[in-house]
Motif scaffolding. Structure first.
Motif, PDB file in Angstrom:
ATOM      1  N   ARG A  20       0.827  -1.210   0.000  1.00 38.62           N
ATOM      2  CA  ARG A  20       0.000   0.000   0.000  1.00 38.62           C
ATOM      3  C   ARG A  20       0.862   1.261   0.000  1.00 38.62           C
ATOM      4  O   ARG A  20       0.514   2.268  -0.626  1.00 38.62           O
ATOM      5  CB  ARG A  20      -0.916   0.017   1.227  1.00 38.62           C
ATOM      6  N   ALA A  21       1.963   1.214   0.716  1.00 36.85           N
ATOM      7  CA  ALA A  21       2.835   2.386   0.819  1.00 36.85           C
ATOM      8  C   ALA A  21       3.404   2.767  -0.543  1.00 36.85           C
ATOM      9  O   ALA A  21       3.425   3.942  -0.916  1.00 36.85           O
ATOM     10  CB  ALA A  21       3.962   2.117   1.814  1.00 36.85           C
ATOM     11  N   ILE A  22       3.886   1.773  -1.295  1.00 34.45           N
ATOM     12  CA  ILE A  22       4.438   2.041  -2.624  1.00 34.45           C
ATOM     13  C   ILE A  22       3.352   2.579  -3.541  1.00 34.45           C
ATOM     14  O   ILE A  22       3.565   3.540  -4.285  1.00 34.45           O
ATOM     15  CB  ILE A  22       5.074   0.766  -3.209  1.00 34.45           C
ATOM     16  N   TYR A  23       2.185   1.950  -3.485  1.00 31.64           N
ATOM     17  CA  TYR A  23       1.083   2.420  -4.329  1.00 31.64           C
ATOM     18  C   TYR A  23       0.719   3.862  -3.996  1.00 31.64           C
ATOM     19  O   TYR A  23       0.534   4.690  -4.894  1.00 31.64           O
ATOM     20  CB  TYR A  23      -0.140   1.515  -4.149  1.00 31.64           C
ATOM     21  N   MET A  24       0.625   4.175  -2.717  1.00 32.03           N
ATOM     22  CA  MET A  24       0.273   5.528  -2.297  1.00 32.03           C
ATOM     23  C   MET A  24       1.310   6.536  -2.790  1.00 32.03           C
ATOM     24  O   MET A  24       0.974   7.598  -3.322  1.00 32.03           O
ATOM     25  CB  MET A  24       0.153   5.593  -0.776  1.00 32.03           C
ATOM     26  N   GLN A  25       2.586   6.217  -2.624  1.00 29.77           N
ATOM     27  CA  GLN A  25       3.636   7.141  -3.055  1.00 29.77           C
ATOM     28  C   GLN A  25       3.559   7.401  -4.551  1.00 29.77           C
ATOM     29  O   GLN A  25       3.627   8.548  -4.998  1.00 29.77           O
ATOM     30  CB  GLN A  25       5.008   6.575  -2.693  1.00 29.77           C
ATOM     31  N   PHE A  26       3.395   6.334  -5.326  1.00 28.12           N
ATOM     32  CA  PHE A  26       3.346   6.496  -6.778  1.00 28.12           C
ATOM     33  C   PHE A  26       2.091   7.250  -7.206  1.00 28.12           C
ATOM     34  O   PHE A  26       2.138   8.099  -8.099  1.00 28.12           O
ATOM     35  CB  PHE A  26       3.402   5.125  -7.455  1.00 28.12           C
ATOM     36  N   MET A  27       0.980   6.962  -6.569  1.00 28.45           N
ATOM     37  CA  MET A  27      -0.271   7.633  -6.921  1.00 28.45           C
ATOM     38  C   MET A  27      -0.168   9.142  -6.711  1.00 28.45           C
ATOM     39  O   MET A  27      -0.537   9.927  -7.578  1.00 28.45           O
ATOM     40  CB  MET A  27      -1.425   7.063  -6.083  1.00 28.45           C
ATOM     41  N   ILE A  28       0.374   9.561  -5.562  1.00 24.30           N
ATOM     42  CA  ILE A  28       0.498  10.995  -5.282  1.00 24.30           C
ATOM     43  C   ILE A  28       1.538  11.624  -6.201  1.00 24.30           C
ATOM     44  O   ILE A  28       1.341  12.721  -6.741  1.00 24.30           O
ATOM     45  CB  ILE A  28       0.867  11.238  -3.807  1.00 24.30           C
ATOM     46  N   SER A  29       2.634  10.933  -6.421  1.00 23.25           N
ATOM     47  CA  SER A  29       3.676  11.461  -7.300  1.00 23.25           C
ATOM     48  C   SER A  29       3.161  11.649  -8.713  1.00 23.25           C
ATOM     49  O   SER A  29       3.450  12.650  -9.367  1.00 23.25           O
ATOM     50  CB  SER A  29       4.882  10.515  -7.292  1.00 23.25           C
ATOM     51  N   GLU A  30       2.380  10.684  -9.219  1.00 22.46           N
ATOM     52  CA  GLU A  30       1.854  10.767 -10.583  1.00 22.46           C
ATOM     53  C   GLU A  30       0.799  11.851 -10.742  1.00 22.46           C
ATOM     54  O   GLU A  30       0.703  12.492 -11.782  1.00 22.46           O
ATOM     55  CB  GLU A  30       1.248   9.420 -10.990  1.00 22.46           C
ATOM     56  N   CYS A  31      -0.012  12.043  -9.719  1.00 17.68           N
ATOM     57  CA  CYS A  31      -1.060  13.060  -9.809  1.00 17.68           C
ATOM     58  C   CYS A  31      -0.502  14.457  -9.587  1.00 17.68           C
ATOM     59  O   CYS A  31      -1.001  15.422 -10.153  1.00 17.68           O
ATOM     60  CB  CYS A  31      -2.163  12.762  -8.791  1.00 17.68           C
ATOM     61  N   HIS A  32       0.529  14.577  -8.735  1.00 20.56           N
ATOM     62  CA  HIS A  32       1.117  15.884  -8.428  1.00 20.56           C
ATOM     63  C   HIS A  32       0.023  16.904  -8.099  1.00 20.56           C
ATOM     64  O   HIS A  32      -0.216  17.845  -8.846  1.00 20.56           O
ATOM     65  CB  HIS A  32       1.969  16.367  -9.613  1.00 20.56           C
ATOM     66  N   PRO A  33      -0.640  16.742  -6.960  1.00 22.95           N
ATOM     67  CA  PRO A  33      -1.869  17.508  -6.693  1.00 22.95           C
ATOM     68  C   PRO A  33      -1.654  19.008  -6.475  1.00 22.95           C
ATOM     69  O   PRO A  33      -2.593  19.784  -6.641  1.00 22.95           O
ATOM     70  CB  PRO A  33      -2.415  16.868  -5.411  1.00 22.95           C
ATOM     71  N   PHE A  34      -0.432  19.425  -6.083  1.00 24.25           N
ATOM     72  CA  PHE A  34      -0.218  20.803  -5.662  1.00 24.25           C
ATOM     73  C   PHE A  34       0.836  21.496  -6.524  1.00 24.25           C
ATOM     74  O   PHE A  34       1.548  20.860  -7.301  1.00 24.25           O
ATOM     75  CB  PHE A  34       0.193  20.835  -4.186  1.00 24.25           C
ATOM     76  N   ASP A  35       0.935  22.801  -6.349  1.00 23.06           N
ATOM     77  CA  ASP A  35       1.905  23.581  -7.124  1.00 23.06           C
ATOM     78  C   ASP A  35       3.340  23.177  -6.801  1.00 23.06           C
ATOM     79  O   ASP A  35       4.218  23.221  -7.668  1.00 23.06           O
ATOM     80  CB  ASP A  35       1.732  25.077  -6.835  1.00 23.06           C
ATOM     81  N   ASP A  36       3.587  22.793  -5.544  1.00 24.52           N
ATOM     82  CA  ASP A  36       4.946  22.437  -5.103  1.00 24.52           C
ATOM     83  C   ASP A  36       4.818  21.505  -3.906  1.00 24.52           C
ATOM     84  O   ASP A  36       3.759  21.391  -3.283  1.00 24.52           O
ATOM     85  CB  ASP A  36       5.728  23.697  -4.725  1.00 24.52           C
ATOM     86  N   GLY A  37       5.920  20.830  -3.577  1.00 23.29           N
ATOM     87  CA  GLY A  37       5.937  19.968  -2.395  1.00 23.29           C
ATOM     88  C   GLY A  37       5.376  18.583  -2.613  1.00 23.29           C
ATOM     89  O   GLY A  37       5.199  17.830  -1.653  1.00 23.29           O
ATOM     90  N   ASN A  38       5.130  18.194  -3.865  1.00 29.66           N
ATOM     91  CA  ASN A  38       4.483  16.913  -4.132  1.00 29.66           C
ATOM     92  C   ASN A  38       5.366  15.709  -3.813  1.00 29.66           C
ATOM     93  O   ASN A  38       4.877  14.692  -3.334  1.00 29.66           O
ATOM     94  CB  ASN A  38       4.039  16.864  -5.594  1.00 29.66           C
ATOM     95  N   GLY A  39       6.677  15.822  -4.101  1.00 26.14           N
ATOM     96  CA  GLY A  39       7.566  14.706  -3.796  1.00 26.14           C
ATOM     97  C   GLY A  39       7.637  14.441  -2.307  1.00 26.14           C
ATOM     98  O   GLY A  39       7.528  13.287  -1.853  1.00 26.14           O
ATOM     99  N   ARG A  40       7.819  15.497  -1.512  1.00 25.14           N
ATOM    100  CA  ARG A  40       7.863  15.334  -0.064  1.00 25.14           C
ATOM    101  C   ARG A  40       6.550  14.778   0.479  1.00 25.14           C
ATOM    102  O   ARG A  40       6.535  13.910   1.354  1.00 25.14           O
ATOM    103  CB  ARG A  40       8.179  16.676   0.593  1.00 25.14           C
ATOM    104  N   LEU A  41       5.441  15.283  -0.070  1.00 21.45           N
ATOM    105  CA  LEU A  41       4.136  14.815   0.390  1.00 21.45           C
ATOM    106  C   LEU A  41       3.927  13.350   0.040  1.00 21.45           C
ATOM    107  O   LEU A  41       3.384  12.583   0.853  1.00 21.45           O
ATOM    108  CB  LEU A  41       3.036  15.663  -0.239  1.00 21.45           C
ATOM    109  N   SER A  42       4.364  12.932  -1.137  1.00 22.57           N
ATOM    110  CA  SER A  42       4.183  11.526  -1.534  1.00 22.57           C
ATOM    111  C   SER A  42       4.950  10.591  -0.611  1.00 22.57           C
ATOM    112  O   SER A  42       4.461   9.508  -0.261  1.00 22.57           O
ATOM    113  CB  SER A  42       4.620  11.327  -2.986  1.00 22.57           C
ATOM    114  N   ARG A  43       6.148  10.996  -0.197  1.00 17.38           N
ATOM    115  CA  ARG A  43       6.936  10.148   0.701  1.00 17.38           C
ATOM    116  C   ARG A  43       6.380  10.193   2.125  1.00 17.38           C
ATOM    117  O   ARG A  43       6.441   9.198   2.852  1.00 17.38           O
ATOM    118  CB  ARG A  43       8.401  10.583   0.651  1.00 17.38           C
ATOM    119  N   LEU A  44       5.831  11.333   2.517  1.00 16.74           N
ATOM    120  CA  LEU A  44       5.174  11.425   3.822  1.00 16.74           C
ATOM    121  C   LEU A  44       3.967  10.483   3.877  1.00 16.74           C
ATOM    122  O   LEU A  44       3.784   9.745   4.854  1.00 16.74           O
ATOM    123  CB  LEU A  44       4.731  12.866   4.068  1.00 16.74           C
TER     124      LEU A  44
END
Length: 495
Positions: free
Chosen positions: A375-399
């Protein structure tokens, strides 16, 4: 390279026939010859199908599904010509031309010098025509395909384009005798534009679009592929036993490395002052806050055992955590989903208007995976691929990834500077090629590495991290670090 030759006149027919008798050409069918060997016929005919059609039916157009695909599928193409009844013309063993009766002079557009095709309004009407072909080939895509096509057009070009298609199709339908198909098309467009009931639709994307929850079909396909890949094996559980000191030290390095990867670079000693003494370093207020804010989130154990149970909870968690993380960067619109699309290199992420729908649809695959690293890997990739925000997406995906691991009583993952390129390469392979092995291997080995460090004692942890070249840039330390993590082996599927 083998060529096709056509007998366009009596004189040319005699010339080609004479060459055939001399063995310089071979006849494929009446009027069609080649100078290539028999084994080249398949690729030659399929690549030059449009020339064959133009020779046999000079006024024909590519129609029905072929007007969209523009190539043979399962050895078939569909055309409309001035014939009295349908026919199937065989070209050797490799091409079947399904000839449909109709008027090729209206509702068409040029796509090659020698051949036109049905324009969009016409081929949508044609593809709503019931297909009575054999199971070997179906000439029309059907209503579900038309619904999805129009939903994508609405996403890309807006309501004006759909209204234009409807107006043109209305006029064409009378001339083509496709009035019933237009009635169906009108219902589909009306449902997509919210002027008719949604329950008339059958396609998933069309229904979501009509409900104002459109999503990125390409990204959702990639998420489905990752979920399927992760379901084919189980990661060993990497148990974490909580203690205040180990949690503090692990959270510090998690924040430090996660910021460093994104370009917020400090020396370890500077990061210690920021986190443990709450000091701004070198008048870099915003950068210092980035490190401290991420640390405070990762150190908050209650926060880190909170994972979403519904799509709405996912969206709320993302916005809240982003707002806390980026609080000192008002220009980055903390907690607000992006309004313009973003990209990394030549990779464009999910369009803003498709963001919430994509995350909502993708969440179903997340729920189907077992808790822990999958689930953790899926969550990270999902957030990284969507890039929901103007900035900070990589840090948020790992969080978000590490929250999944914490909730499962599993070791969090740190991504050391030295392994940045391997991590990014894993993401690129997953994004561009649908290959997930590298990404999964990277995260598994990094979790095992985190578990190998004695986080209880800060000095010992820092010494090991330095000895293993974690603080080095990839070019300077990757060989040493890879030797360290090579002991953590796992068998993974190729894709």
């Amino acid at each position: 390279m083998p060529q096709l030759f056509f007998s366009s006149s009596d004189q040319e027919a005699k010339r080609l026939s004479a060459l055939c008798r001399k063995g310089q050409l071979r006849r494929i069918r009446q009027g069609v010859y080649t100078d290539g060997p028999p084994e080249s016929d398949g690729s030659l005919i399929n690549s030059r199908w449009h020339e064959v059609v133009a020779y046999l039916y000079p006024d024909a157009i590519a129609a029905y599904r072929t007007a969209y695909e523009l190539k043979p599928v399962d050895g078939f193409v569909v055309i409309v010509a001035r014939v009295k009844k349908p026919a199937v013309i065989k070209i050797g063993w490799y091409l079947r031309i399904s000839v449909q009766p109709g008027d090729p002079s209206i509702g068409h557009q040029q796509f090659l010098p020698e051949l036109s095709r049905s324009n969009v309004p016409r081929f949508l009407l044609e593809n709503l025509t019931p297909s009575r072909n054999t199971a070997a080939f179906v000439k029309s895509f059907g209503a579900g395909w038309v619904e999805e096509y129009l939903a994508k057009e609405l996403q890309k070009r807006g309501e004006t384009e759909l209204n234009s298609i409807r107006d043109q199709a209305r006029e064409l339908s009378y001339s083509l005798g496709l009035e019933s198909q237009f009635t169906q098309l009108d219902k589909i467009i009306g449902a997509l534009l919210s002027s008719r009931p949604v329950d008339s639709l059958t396609n998933q994307l069309a229904i979501a679009t009509a409900k104002h929850e459109p999503y990125d079909t390409v990204r959702l396909q990639r998420f489905e592929e990752l979920a399927e890949y992760l379901s084919r094996f189980s990661f060993p559980h990497c148990d974490y036993q909580f203690s205040r000191s180990s949690w503090r030290n692990l959270s510090f390095f998690e924040s430090y490395f996660s910021n460093f990867i994104e370009g917020t670079e400090f020396l370890i000693e500077e990061a210690e002052e920021i986190v443990f003494k709450k000091q701004t370093v070198n008048q870099r207020h915003q950068d210092s806050h980035d490190v401290l804010a991420l640390y405070e989130l990762t150190y908050d154990y209650q926060e880190m055992i909170t994972t979403p149970q519904t799509p709405d909870e996912l969206l709320s968690l993302l916005q809240m955590r982003h707002q806390l993380m980026m609080a000192e960067r008002p220009d980055k619109r903390p907690g607000q989903f992006k309004e313009k699309n973003n990209q990394a290199g030549d990779t464009l992420f999910v369009e803003p208007q498709l963001l919430e729908g994509t995350l909502t649809q993708a969440f179903e695959y997340y729920l189907a995976l077992p808790k822990g690293l999958s689930r953790a890997i899926y969550m990270q990739f999902m957030i990284s691929e969507c890039h929901p925000f103007d900035d900070g997406n990589g840090r948020l995906s790992r969080l978000m990834m590490n929250a999944e691991l914490t909730e499962a009583n599993s070791y969090k993952i740190i991504v050391p500077t030295v392994h940045r390129d391997s991590y990014l390469n894993g993401l690129r392979q997953a994004t561009r090629e649908g290959k997930f092995r590298t990404l999964c291997k990277v995260f598994y080995q990094l979790q095992c590495y985190a578990a190998s460090v004695n986080w209880q004692n800060y000095g010992e942890a820092l010494e090991k991290i330095e000895d293993d070249y974690c603080l080095k840039l990839p070019d300077d330390g990757v060989a040493v670090f890879n030797r360290k993590i090579s002991a953590f082996k796992i068998e993974l599927p190729v894709r």
